[in-house]
Design a protein around this motif. Structure first.
Motif, PDB file in Angstrom:
ATOM      1  N   ARG A 178       0.806  -1.222   0.000  1.00  0.00           N
ATOM      2  CA  ARG A 178       0.000   0.000   0.000  1.00  0.00           C
ATOM      3  C   ARG A 178       0.840   1.274   0.000  1.00  0.00           C
ATOM      4  O   ARG A 178       0.335   2.351  -0.303  1.00  0.00           O
ATOM      5  CB  ARG A 178      -0.930   0.021   1.214  1.00  0.00           C
ATOM      6  N   SER A 179       2.129   1.173   0.371  1.00  0.00           N
ATOM      7  CA  SER A 179       2.968   2.368   0.468  1.00  0.00           C
ATOM      8  C   SER A 179       4.317   2.106  -0.183  1.00  0.00           C
ATOM      9  O   SER A 179       4.954   1.085   0.091  1.00  0.00           O
ATOM     10  CB  SER A 179       3.182   2.774   1.932  1.00  0.00           C
ATOM     11  N   LEU A 180       4.742   3.059  -1.010  1.00  0.00           N
ATOM     12  CA  LEU A 180       6.049   2.968  -1.655  1.00  0.00           C
ATOM     13  C   LEU A 180       6.725   4.324  -1.586  1.00  0.00           C
ATOM     14  O   LEU A 180       6.153   5.336  -1.993  1.00  0.00           O
ATOM     15  CB  LEU A 180       5.903   2.539  -3.118  1.00  0.00           C
ATOM     16  N   SER A 181       7.945   4.328  -1.068  1.00  0.00           N
ATOM     17  CA  SER A 181       8.767   5.530  -1.038  1.00  0.00           C
ATOM     18  C   SER A 181      10.066   5.217  -1.765  1.00  0.00           C
ATOM     19  O   SER A 181      10.834   4.355  -1.341  1.00  0.00           O
ATOM     20  CB  SER A 181       9.055   5.948   0.410  1.00  0.00           C
ATOM     21  N   ALA A 182      10.288   5.898  -2.867  1.00  0.00           N
ATOM     22  CA  ALA A 182      11.480   5.649  -3.681  1.00  0.00           C
ATOM     23  C   ALA A 182      12.289   6.932  -3.794  1.00  0.00           C
ATOM     24  O   ALA A 182      11.782   7.956  -4.280  1.00  0.00           O
ATOM     25  CB  ALA A 182      11.092   5.137  -5.062  1.00  0.00           C
ATOM     26  N   GLN A 183      13.530   6.897  -3.354  1.00  0.00           N
ATOM     27  CA  GLN A 183      14.386   8.066  -3.460  1.00  0.00           C
ATOM     28  C   GLN A 183      14.685   8.367  -4.932  1.00  0.00           C
ATOM     29  O   GLN A 183      14.656   7.469  -5.777  1.00  0.00           O
ATOM     30  CB  GLN A 183      15.681   7.841  -2.680  1.00  0.00           C
ATOM     31  N   PRO A 184      14.974   9.628  -5.257  1.00  0.00           N
ATOM     32  CA  PRO A 184      15.252   9.990  -6.657  1.00  0.00           C
ATOM     33  C   PRO A 184      16.350   9.127  -7.260  1.00  0.00           C
ATOM     34  O   PRO A 184      17.370   8.844  -6.623  1.00  0.00           O
ATOM     35  CB  PRO A 184      15.696  11.453  -6.550  1.00  0.00           C
ATOM     36  N   GLY A 185      16.123   8.684  -8.490  1.00  0.00           N
ATOM     37  CA  GLY A 185      17.126   7.921  -9.216  1.00  0.00           C
ATOM     38  C   GLY A 185      17.134   6.436  -8.930  1.00  0.00           C
ATOM     39  O   GLY A 185      17.969   5.719  -9.480  1.00  0.00           O
ATOM     40  N   THR A 186      16.211   5.931  -8.112  1.00  0.00           N
ATOM     41  CA  THR A 186      16.244   4.505  -7.751  1.00  0.00           C
ATOM     42  C   THR A 186      15.425   3.632  -8.685  1.00  0.00           C
ATOM     43  O   THR A 186      15.550   2.406  -8.644  1.00  0.00           O
ATOM     44  CB  THR A 186      15.727   4.302  -6.317  1.00  0.00           C
ATOM     45  N   LEU A 187      14.590   4.219  -9.542  1.00  0.00           N
ATOM     46  CA  LEU A 187      13.706   3.422 -10.396  1.00  0.00           C
ATOM     47  C   LEU A 187      14.206   3.398 -11.834  1.00  0.00           C
ATOM     48  O   LEU A 187      14.473   4.445 -12.436  1.00  0.00           O
ATOM     49  CB  LEU A 187      12.288   3.987 -10.369  1.00  0.00           C
ATOM     50  N   ALA A 188      14.306   2.184 -12.388  1.00  0.00           N
ATOM     51  CA  ALA A 188      14.711   2.050 -13.783  1.00  0.00           C
ATOM     52  C   ALA A 188      13.619   2.564 -14.725  1.00  0.00           C
ATOM     53  O   ALA A 188      13.910   3.190 -15.743  1.00  0.00           O
ATOM     54  CB  ALA A 188      15.030   0.588 -14.096  1.00  0.00           C
ATOM     55  N   PRO A 226      15.825  16.806  -3.071  1.00  0.00           N
ATOM     56  CA  PRO A 226      16.937  17.300  -2.254  1.00  0.00           C
ATOM     57  C   PRO A 226      16.580  18.619  -1.582  1.00  0.00           C
ATOM     58  O   PRO A 226      15.672  19.332  -2.013  1.00  0.00           O
ATOM     59  CB  PRO A 226      18.072  17.475  -3.268  1.00  0.00           C
ATOM     60  N   PHE A 227      17.334  18.934  -0.543  1.00  0.00           N
ATOM     61  CA  PHE A 227      17.056  20.129   0.246  1.00  0.00           C
ATOM     62  C   PHE A 227      17.115  21.390  -0.596  1.00  0.00           C
ATOM     63  O   PHE A 227      16.351  22.332  -0.384  1.00  0.00           O
ATOM     64  CB  PHE A 227      18.060  20.218   1.393  1.00  0.00           C
ATOM     65  N   ASP A 228      18.006  21.411  -1.592  1.00  0.00           N
ATOM     66  CA  ASP A 228      18.207  22.627  -2.376  1.00  0.00           C
ATOM     67  C   ASP A 228      17.425  22.634  -3.689  1.00  0.00           C
ATOM     68  O   ASP A 228      17.675  23.454  -4.563  1.00  0.00           O
ATOM     69  CB  ASP A 228      19.695  22.829  -2.668  1.00  0.00           C
ATOM     70  N   GLU A 229      16.452  21.730  -3.835  1.00  0.00           N
ATOM     71  CA  GLU A 229      15.653  21.725  -5.055  1.00  0.00           C
ATOM     72  C   GLU A 229      14.790  22.985  -5.115  1.00  0.00           C
ATOM     73  O   GLU A 229      14.344  23.509  -4.096  1.00  0.00           O
ATOM     74  CB  GLU A 229      14.762  20.482  -5.098  1.00  0.00           C
ATOM     75  N   ASP A 230      14.560  23.476  -6.323  1.00  0.00           N
ATOM     76  CA  ASP A 230      13.797  24.692  -6.528  1.00  0.00           C
ATOM     77  C   ASP A 230      12.388  24.542  -5.951  1.00  0.00           C
ATOM     78  O   ASP A 230      11.581  23.759  -6.470  1.00  0.00           O
ATOM     79  CB  ASP A 230      13.709  24.995  -8.023  1.00  0.00           C
ATOM     80  N   PRO A 231      12.052  25.265  -4.891  1.00  0.00           N
ATOM     81  CA  PRO A 231      10.734  25.086  -4.286  1.00  0.00           C
ATOM     82  C   PRO A 231       9.598  25.521  -5.191  1.00  0.00           C
ATOM     83  O   PRO A 231       8.478  25.019  -5.069  1.00  0.00           O
ATOM     84  CB  PRO A 231      10.801  25.953  -3.017  1.00  0.00           C
ATOM     85  N   LEU A 232       9.866  26.441  -6.128  1.00  0.00           N
ATOM     86  CA  LEU A 232       8.815  26.863  -7.048  1.00  0.00           C
ATOM     87  C   LEU A 232       8.463  25.735  -8.012  1.00  0.00           C
ATOM     88  O   LEU A 232       7.286  25.490  -8.307  1.00  0.00           O
ATOM     89  CB  LEU A 232       9.255  28.103  -7.824  1.00  0.00           C
ATOM     90  N   ALA A 233       9.478  25.024  -8.483  1.00  0.00           N
ATOM     91  CA  ALA A 233       9.233  23.890  -9.378  1.00  0.00           C
ATOM     92  C   ALA A 233       8.516  22.760  -8.645  1.00  0.00           C
ATOM     93  O   ALA A 233       7.603  22.127  -9.184  1.00  0.00           O
ATOM     94  CB  ALA A 233      10.550  23.399  -9.968  1.00  0.00           C
ATOM     95  N   VAL A 234       8.944  22.501  -7.412  1.00  0.00           N
ATOM     96  CA  VAL A 234       8.303  21.437  -6.624  1.00  0.00           C
ATOM     97  C   VAL A 234       6.845  21.785  -6.356  1.00  0.00           C
ATOM     98  O   VAL A 234       5.950  20.937  -6.446  1.00  0.00           O
ATOM     99  CB  VAL A 234       9.062  21.209  -5.308  1.00  0.00           C
ATOM    100  N   ALA A 235       6.572  23.051  -6.030  1.00  0.00           N
ATOM    101  CA  ALA A 235       5.195  23.467  -5.792  1.00  0.00           C
ATOM    102  C   ALA A 235       4.345  23.317  -7.052  1.00  0.00           C
ATOM    103  O   ALA A 235       3.178  22.898  -6.992  1.00  0.00           O
ATOM    104  CB  ALA A 235       5.160  24.911  -5.306  1.00  0.00           C
ATOM    105  N   GLY A 236       4.933  23.625  -8.213  1.00  0.00           N
ATOM    106  CA  GLY A 236       4.206  23.449  -9.459  1.00  0.00           C
ATOM    107  C   GLY A 236       3.848  21.996  -9.711  1.00  0.00           C
ATOM    108  O   GLY A 236       2.730  21.667 -10.139  1.00  0.00           O
ATOM    109  N   LEU A 237       4.803  21.097  -9.431  1.00  0.00           N
ATOM    110  CA  LEU A 237       4.552  19.666  -9.586  1.00  0.00           C
ATOM    111  C   LEU A 237       3.484  19.199  -8.598  1.00  0.00           C
ATOM    112  O   LEU A 237       2.564  18.441  -8.956  1.00  0.00           O
ATOM    113  CB  LEU A 237       5.859  18.899  -9.363  1.00  0.00           C
ATOM    114  N   ALA A 238       3.601  19.664  -7.353  1.00  0.00           N
ATOM    115  CA  ALA A 238       2.603  19.297  -6.345  1.00  0.00           C
ATOM    116  C   ALA A 238       1.214  19.754  -6.773  1.00  0.00           C
ATOM    117  O   ALA A 238       0.216  19.029  -6.593  1.00  0.00           O
ATOM    118  CB  ALA A 238       2.977  19.912  -4.993  1.00  0.00           C
TER     119      ALA A 238
END
Length: 449
Positions: A360-370, A412-424
């Motif tokens: 029911r729950s999956l957490s995958a860090q960036p770059g871990t999925l083929a 990552p901590f320094d990812e562009d928060p504006l881009a992340v908010a747009g994706l969210a």
């Protein structure tokens, strides 16, 4: 202001931010002078993270006061400024559908109104053979506590009945016996802290008064989605206590002085007793620890009887993997929550997860999925946490699982928060949920002197 997007709030006024912006420009001049240079920060009603040597200052306080006044939980800001002093301030105000995250990015996106993670929806399993411990003795308990607290003011039968009516359940006889000796009212100690301390010593906890009694259901144990979704309720056959987040049968009656709750347990595990005393730790998100087989035992300092018997090994319902081999080892029919880490350095295929009925729950860090689009085949997911690129691939392929209750962008901590908010906001829009409000505020700080 349920969606925190009220344009009339002075949080959107450049003058509100100007004192803080001047401090930020002075201490981050080199960073801002670089082409595309930005300063990012967050201020909430309870904390703040701003790139200043002295983070707390009048500028922060000014913004904080407006958050409180206008009932805004948090604001994330991105500052850009020119050498002339012309300044652009991007403001991100979250919505009721978004939990507060770590760093500057949003927390979990709650895609379905009032949705809770599965462990927080779980009710106790019935234990038809459970009975009170042989040591449970309300009369002995009452005599013992009366001997320690001569002259204590006890609760009346009417007061006890009123508490039962409020809680919607009958109090166990041991608990009623305790309150017949002492009603644990501060007024009865007349402001004497030593008397209150002696009372706690006598009853082996900081006893709540009858009005303070509460049912320690899962809703009383607050936990963000990104943590709660990765928990699992596990109650082995030899357990005395069910591994729940909370239970309608846990009646919290006191505190151990360190923030942990003591509760009488009316829904014990397979090897427990009705009316046993459990400790609900404030440092743990799920489960409780057996303190005493009965309230009488607690008052008499008798240790709990540990259930005996060998415990058959069972695969964990939550697991971690970092490469294809460890993923294969982690997968089994009872797997509920999986975390994929980047330690292996090789992206993995999710093929081993297909057809797993309880995942029911999956957490995958960036770059871990083929191939992130494989997630579209995991139809039982209710929580999904991915990096921005992986979410982008799912959105482009129209492969976002439709059964999700919550989601999170893991960046990552320094990812562009504006881009992340747009994706969210793209994800929130798929479920018709309130979006993160993005506002651009412009002003002039003048040349820096």
């Amino acid at each position: 202001m349920s969606d925190q997007g009220n344009s009339r709030s002075s949080i959107h006024a450049f003058a509100t931010w100007e004192p803080l912006l001047r401090l930020l420009r002075a201490e981050n001049a080199e960073r801002l002078a670089v082409p595309g240079g930005r300063v990012v920060g967050r201020i909430t009603r309870n904390s703040w993270s701003v790139p200043l040597r002295q983070m707390y200052n009048d500028g922060v306080q000014r913004v904080h006061d407006i958050l409180v006044k206008d009932d805004i939980n948090a604001v994330t800001f991105v500052m850009e400024t020119e050498t002339s002093g012309r300044t652009r301030l991007h403001l991100l105000l979250s919505s009721r559908a978004v939990e507060l995250g770590v760093g500057f990015n949003p927390g979990a996106l709650v895609l379905v109104e009032d949705a809770l993670p599965e462990p927080w929806r779980r009710l106790p399993e019935p234990t038809p053979g459970a009975v009170p411990a042989p040591s449970a003795d309300p009369a002995l308990l009452e005599r013992t506590v009366r001997g320690r607290l001569p002259g204590a003011v006890g609760a009346t039968e009417a007061e006890i009945a009123a508490a039962e009516s409020r809680l919607g359940t009958a109090l166990p006889e041991e608990l009623k016996a305790l309150y017949r000796v002492t009603r644990a009212e501060w007024a009865d100690w007349r402001g004497d802290y030593e008397a209150a301390s002696r009372h706690s010593e006598a009853v082996r906890c900081e006893l709540f008064n009858l009005e303070g009694l509460y049912i320690a259901g899962a809703a009383t144990r607050e936990c963000p989605w990104y943590q709660a979704a990765m928990e699992a309720v596990e109650t082995p056959p030899s357990a005395a206590v069910q591994g729940l987040a909370g239970s309608p049968g846990w009646i919290a009656f006191g505190d151990n002085g360190g923030g942990d709750r003591l509760a009488v347990d009316l829904t014990p595990g397979p090897r427990g007793h009705i009316g046993q005393v459990v400790l609900i730790s404030h440092e743990e998100d799920i489960g409780a620890r057996l303190l005493a087989d009965s309230l009488t035992d607690l008052m008499l300092d008798r240790p709990a009887t540990e259930p005996g018997g060998a415990e058959p090994h069972a695969p964990a319902a939550t697991s971690f993997a970092y490469d294809q081999e460890s993923l294969g080892s982690a997968v089994h029919s009872g797997l509920e929550a999986l975390t994929l880490g980047a330690r292996g350095g090789h992206p993995v295929s999710l093929a081993p997860l297909m057809g797993r009925p309880r995942l029911r729950s999956l957490s995958a860090q960036p770059g871990t999925l083929a191939d992130p689009t494989e997630i579209g085949g995991l139809t039982g997911l209710e929580y999904l946490e991915l990096g921005s690129q992986e979410w982008g691939a799912l959105l482009d392929a129209d492969a976002v699982p439709q059964g999700l209750l919550a989601a999170a962008v893991n960046g990552p901590f320094d990812e562009d928060p504006l881009a992340v908010a747009g994706l969210a906001n793209e994800l929130l829009a798929l479920w018709g949920r309130p979006r993160i409000t993005q506002t651009l505020v412009e002003g002039d700080l003048g040349p820096q002197v």
